[in-house]
Scaffold this active site. Structure first.
Site, PDB file in Angstrom:
ATOM      1  N   CYS A   1       0.795  -1.232   0.000  1.00  0.00           N
ATOM      2  CA  CYS A   1       0.000   0.000   0.000  1.00  0.00           C
ATOM      3  C   CYS A   1       0.823   1.275   0.000  1.00  0.00           C
ATOM      4  O   CYS A   1       0.498   2.222  -0.727  1.00  0.00           O
ATOM      5  CB  CYS A   1      -0.965   0.003   1.186  1.00  0.00           C
ATOM      6  SG  CYS A   1      -0.195   0.170   2.819  1.00  0.00           S
TER       7      CYS A   1
ATOM      8  N   HIS B   1      -2.151   1.280   7.214  1.00  0.00           N
ATOM      9  CA  HIS B   1      -2.485   1.255   5.793  1.00  0.00           C
ATOM     10  C   HIS B   1      -2.550   2.685   5.275  1.00  0.00           C
ATOM     11  O   HIS B   1      -2.941   3.599   5.998  1.00  0.00           O
ATOM     12  CB  HIS B   1      -3.832   0.549   5.585  1.00  0.00           C
ATOM     13  CG  HIS B   1      -4.306   0.527   4.168  1.00  0.00           C
ATOM     14  ND1 HIS B   1      -3.607  -0.105   3.153  1.00  0.00           N
ATOM     15  CD2 HIS B   1      -5.410   1.072   3.569  1.00  0.00           C
ATOM     16  CE1 HIS B   1      -4.264   0.039   2.010  1.00  0.00           C
ATOM     17  NE2 HIS B   1      -5.359   0.757   2.241  1.00  0.00           N
TER      18      HIS B   1
ATOM     19  N   ASP C   1      -8.039   3.605  -3.601  1.00  0.00           N
ATOM     20  CA  ASP C   1      -7.128   2.645  -2.978  1.00  0.00           C
ATOM     21  C   ASP C   1      -6.710   1.595  -4.000  1.00  0.00           C
ATOM     22  O   ASP C   1      -7.460   0.681  -4.313  1.00  0.00           O
ATOM     23  CB  ASP C   1      -7.819   1.979  -1.786  1.00  0.00           C
ATOM     24  CG  ASP C   1      -6.843   1.326  -0.825  1.00  0.00           C
ATOM     25  OD1 ASP C   1      -5.721   1.001  -1.257  1.00  0.00           O
ATOM     26  OD2 ASP C   1      -7.199   1.149   0.353  1.00  0.00           O
TER      27      ASP C   1
END
Length: 267
Positions: free
Chosen positions: A79, A117, A131
């Site tokens: 991420c 995250h 995302d």
């Protein structure tokens, strides 16, 4: 825009190369339709993977290193890398982007640490949750509107709000709603994620250190290689098979476009 954001800027040539990595040719105006196109292209082209961790290579959140890895070398990342770099592309195209710190919900109901995250908020007429670094999630940006049910193929998504805390939920088919992560909309700098980035690539308690992983969305599902297990999902039906160490390099290239040396034999 702060000093870090100013440093994390892609040149015109970088943008062109990044778009080519996604199989796209600009120009792209900063619109909601462009955002959806880029989001889908990223998830279909750039794998979510943690392979550097298992090859003993350090992941450093520096613009040029992220760009060279994902764009020049045709790699993926997790991420911090994928959303961190994608934010740079979106900003270079004229989008208003905010880095968000999220905490992933574990199966035991316990959330990860702060900065567990990295997700993005992109404002284009209205705010969207973006995302490209959460593995098997939504293919198109989600409207940041509390309680709104948003459907996509066999999945349904919902974003709730309680005070300053927002929660992202997913439902597959007729299964119960599952909490994915929680976040606030406080603007963050990429540097604030560096400590957790180090944690996730070194700690035995991080799920990223347990087995090498590569996963990518396909038009009809998903392909995932975790250790010596290959999972293929087609229209909601998942198949699994064990692969030999000798097969894995070819599979990494076939499904993910990756050319890497042999990985540890884990599943």
């Amino acid at each position: 825009m702060n000093d870090l954001d100013a440093a994390f800027a892609l040149s015109g040539a970088d943008v062109k190369a990044y778009l080519a990595r996604l199989g796209l040719v600009g120009p792209f105006p900063p619109t909601a339709e462009t955002l959806r196109l880029l989001h889908r292209a990223h998830l279909f082209t750039v794998p979510f993977e943690n392979l550097d961790i298992h090859l003993g290579r350090s992941i450093v959140l520096e613009e040029r290193r992220l760009f060279d890895k994902v764009v020049r070398e045709g790699r993926g990342g997790f991420c911090y890398e994928l959303n961190g770099l994608f934010a740079g592309l979106l900003r270079a195209l004229g989008f208003e982007v905010t880095l968000l710190a999220a905490q992933v919900a574990g199966q035991n109901g316990v959330f990860g640490q702060e900065f567990d995250h990295l997700a993005l908020q992109v404002d284009v007429g209205e705010p969207f949750l973006v995302d490209v670094g959460f593995g098997d999630a939504f293919l198109e940006p989600l409207r940041l509107q509390p309680g709104l049910i948003q459907r996509e193929d066999l999945k349904t998504f919902r974003i709730d709000q309680e005070g300053e805390v927002w929660t992202f939920w997913e439902r597959r088919g007729q299964n119960p709603w599952a909490l994915q992560y929680r976040f606030t909309r406080t603007p963050r700098d990429l540097a604030e994620f560096m400590s957790m980035c180090d944690y996730h690539q070194t700690s035995p308690d991080s799920h990223f250190t347990r087995a090498p992983l590569a996963t990518i969305a396909t038009p009809l599902g998903r392909v995932t290689l975790r250790g010596s297990c290959l999972y293929t999902t087609l229209q909601g039906c998942r198949n699994e098979r064990t692969v030999t160490p000798e097969e894995r390099p070819a599979l990494l290239h076939q499904y993910f476009g990756l050319r890497l040396p042999q990985l540890p034999d884990e599943c």
